[in-house]
Design a protein around this motif. Structure first.
Motif, PDB file in Angstrom:
ATOM      1  N   LEU A 284     -38.340  53.519  57.604  1.00 57.41           N
ATOM      2  CA  LEU A 284     -37.233  52.728  56.329  1.00 57.41           C
ATOM      3  C   LEU A 284     -36.009  51.766  56.333  1.00 57.41           C
ATOM      4  CD1 LEU A 284     -38.871  54.867  53.531  1.00 57.41           C
ATOM      5  CD2 LEU A 284     -39.745  52.507  54.400  1.00 57.41           C
ATOM      6  N   CYS A 320     -39.014  51.012  51.174  1.00 57.19           N
ATOM      7  CA  CYS A 320     -37.743  51.625  51.412  1.00 57.19           C
ATOM      8  C   CYS A 320     -37.682  53.166  50.468  1.00 57.19           C
ATOM      9  CB  CYS A 320     -36.210  51.217  50.602  1.00 57.19           C
ATOM     10  SG  CYS A 320     -37.215  50.362  48.844  1.00 57.19           S
ATOM     11  N   ARG A 321     -36.994  53.731  50.500  1.00 56.31           N
ATOM     12  CA  ARG A 321     -36.904  55.352  50.141  1.00 56.31           C
ATOM     13  C   ARG A 321     -37.038  54.962  47.993  1.00 56.31           C
ATOM     14  NH1 ARG A 321     -35.120  60.123  52.314  1.00 56.31           N
ATOM     15  NH2 ARG A 321     -34.924  60.190  50.916  1.00 56.31           N
ATOM     16  N   TYR A 408     -44.502  58.675  53.297  1.00 59.89           N
ATOM     17  CA  TYR A 408     -43.621  58.630  54.330  1.00 59.89           C
ATOM     18  C   TYR A 408     -43.377  59.816  55.204  1.00 59.89           C
ATOM     19  CZ  TYR A 408     -39.800  56.299  57.327  1.00 59.89           C
ATOM     20  OH  TYR A 408     -39.021  56.199  58.316  1.00 59.89           O
ATOM     21  N   PRO A 446     -43.075  55.472  49.729  1.00 62.16           N
ATOM     22  CA  PRO A 446     -41.914  54.383  49.539  1.00 62.16           C
ATOM     23  C   PRO A 446     -41.925  53.622  48.997  1.00 62.16           C
ATOM     24  CG  PRO A 446     -42.809  54.379  51.858  1.00 62.16           C
ATOM     25  CD  PRO A 446     -43.903  55.214  51.078  1.00 62.16           C
TER      26      PRO A 446
END
Ligand code: ATP
Length: 590
Positions: A284, A320-321, A408, A446
């Protein structure tokens, strides 16, 4: 453009030039389906190629100045139907629905029920427009009466009324032939169908849709039917909530092998999230992109290709985070708007619209529609939606598939924080009962930012934006009107046309040699027919940015003239430089 234009005239121009044809036209066409002609297919391919190059292979650095990690995917159109259960597409309503857009209400209603409840109520009808004359409810009431009282008579009268519906602007969208055949039929079911009873949906779904559409529209205007819940007249047009086209796989048509043509490309990306991670070892943040066909059984295909039943999407799912998702949302929203401008769309015609809280899908933290002022509408219309989808999709697929690998594990963070822990094994650490907030620092689903664009909608916008009528001097110096398609050179279907000035003195041979040298690199066109002025006009209408003429001087000094489509300036350029001139114009960002 795009000031208001006559879309019928514009569609004819697109057909005559070979940009867009009606699908299966020789059989009367089919509503909501379009074909791209020789110029159109090049234009749309250039759009998809530009998107792929600028977003997948060469996106600009991210907000932190780092390279963006992006890979592509090409999924099957037909997927396991469980995908659509998980995504929520299969659970929708089968009936056309209308929703109230009034703030604080936003309730959903079955379109036919509203229609029936307003049936016969004169106060609900629009005043002072053509629809009053071609009032469908009255016609249907009359049909009912005729059917009951005079089953064989009054045919001529009926036909006239149907003709009036045919004349109404709106009825033309819905193939009045269908209405006509229902009305002319003495089948009790068909007649029942016009009255919108329970048999109607099954026997005449298209007619049903047409009738329900009339709920809100009269000659293009809204029919002010009040919302039964809040009383405001802000209902949307009826739309099917389950827009998926059904098909069957295998030789036997049964419920077990029912499948769907995908209504969006996004779900193929979500279900391959783990495969992509495992095969690429991406960390990520990263994105997965896909271009492909999507199918929606839209109730009301309209405005040329704007709303079609088969179309192509260009979608990115950017993973993404969660704590960085707002930053990425803003990045993609701004980048996507800018992309359209770099391809020649004037910023005045491009309007990003942040959806209000009340408009957002329940899982979404933010959505921006990038809208374009199409010349057929008073209001900007969506070209692309950039949505913050949170962890909704991966969570739904994890739940429905039972696959626990759709989250993740942030190894980098785990290793970076190793100092304060007694073990380096995440499994062992989990036995120490860490708080949910602590676990989520390392293991999480995510968040996803989704820029979802329509290749056909953008092609239509590009055609609208490019269409220009201006005045240029003809061969004798008199002003004449020309149509010129001012495409950005990257998108232009033909990049350059090559003309010998006359067909003698070695000019055709030199022109052909240049044509052969350029054609491995660009789509170029050789034309030695007719006066040069006429050849220019043909290329202006096709939107070719450069016309290259080999003339009497070429043999002497090895130069040619390059004429610029927009400025009409002619420049003498060495033959050896022609390729570089075209290449410069095609550079991204030029
Ligand atoms: P709309 O509100 O116009 O129906 P949408 O919000 O349902 O669009 P999305 O599901 O976000 O559309 O799809 C992403 C993009 O796909 C849209 O921005 C549009 O460019 C394109 N698209 C969606 N439906 C159609 C259609 N019926 N015909 C052509 N393009 C479409």
């Amino acid at each position: 453009m795009p000031t208001k234009i006559d879309m019928a005239k514009f569609a004819k121009f697109c057909k005559d030039m070979g940009f867009i044809f009606q699908s299966s036209e020789i059989y009367g066409g089919i509503n909501g389906f379009w074909d791209y002609g020789p110029l159109g297919v090049e234009l749309k391919k250039n759009i998809k190629d530009a998107w792929w190059l600028d977003m997948v292979r060469n996106p600009p650095p991210g907000p932190d100045g780092q390279e963006i990690r992006m890979v592509g995917l090409d999924c099957a159109i037909i997927m396991n139907p469980k995908v659509w259960v998980a995504s929520g597409h299969a659970g929708g309503f089968a009936d056309p629905m209308v929703s109230c857009t009034a703030e604080g209400c936003r309730k959903l209603f079955r379109a036919d029920q509203l229609w029936v409840s307003s049936f016969g109520d004169q106060s609900q009808k629009p005043q002072g427009d053509s629809f009053v004359e071609t009032d469908l409810p009255n016609i249907i009431a009359e049909l009912r009466r005729i059917n009951e009282e005079e089953p064989v008579g009054k045919r001529e009268e009926l036909k006239k009324q149907v003709e009036r519906v045919r004349d109404a602007k709106i009825a033309s969208i819905y193939q009045p032939a269908l209405l006509k055949s229902c009305i002319a039929s003495s089948e009790p079911d068909a007649i029942e169908g016009t009255a919108l009873t329970k048999t109607e949906q099954k026997s005449n779904p298209n007619l049903y849709r047409m009738l329900t559409w009339h709920l809100n529209h009269a000659g293009g205007e809204r029919w002010p039917v009040p919302c039964p819940a809040c009383g405001k007249t802000q209902l949307t047009e009826p739309r099917a909530f389950n827009l998926m086209n059904e098909t069957h796989t295998g030789p036997i048509k049964s419920d077990e092998n029912l499948a769907y043509l995908r209504p969006e490309t996004a779900q193929g990306i979500f279900v391959n999230y783990r495969n992509v991670m495992d095969s690429t070892r991406l960390k990520l943040p990263f994105g997965i992109a896909q271009i492909g066909k999507a199918f929606r059984n839209e109730i009301n295909p309209r405005n040329f290709t704007f709303r079609s039943r088969e179309f192509e999407q260009m979608e990115i799912e950017f993973f993404c985070r969660p704590d960085e998702s707002m930053k990425w949302y803003e990045y993609w929203r701004d980048l996507r708007k800018k992309w359209y401008s770099t391809l020649g769309v004037k910023s005045d015609n491009l309007i990003p619209r942040e959806q209000g809280k009340e408009e957002l899908a329940h899982y979404s933290i933010g959505t921006t529609d990038i809208e374009y002022m199409f010349p057929f509408s008073d209001e900007p219309q969506e070209l692309e939606g950039v949505a913050h989808r949170g962890s909704y999709d991966l969570t739904a697929h994890a739940k429905h598939s039972g696959n626990d690998k759709l989250n993740y594990f942030d190894e980098e963070k785990w290793n970076a924080d190793s100092g304060g822990r007694t073990t380096n094994s995440f499994k062992e650490w989990m036995k120490t009962n860490p708080s949910a907030a602590d676990i989520e620092k390392y293991q999480f689903t995510p968040h996803v930012i989704e820029p979802s664009a329509g290749a056909d909608r953008f092609t239509l916008a590009v055609l609208c934006e490019a269409y220009t009528e201006d005045k240029v001097p003809d061969a004798k110096g008199n002003e004449e009107t020309r149509i010129v398609m001012k495409f950005h050179p990257r998108l232009a279907p033909i990049k350059a046309a090559i003309f010998p000035l006359v067909n003698k003195d070695g000019m055709p041979e030199t022109a052909m040699k240049l044509y052969r040298e350029l054609k491995p690199y660009f789509n170029v066109f050789f034309d030695d027919k007719g006066a040069v002025g006429r050849r220019y006009r043909r290329q202006d209408e096709a939107g070719t940015p450069f016309c290259i003429t080999i003339d009497g001087d070429t043999a002497k000094d090895n130069t040619v003239t390059i004429r610029d489509r927009d400025t009409l300036k002619q420049e003498r350029v060495p033959l050896s430089q022609v390729r570089a001139v075209i290449e410069r114009a095609l550079m991204p960002g030029s």
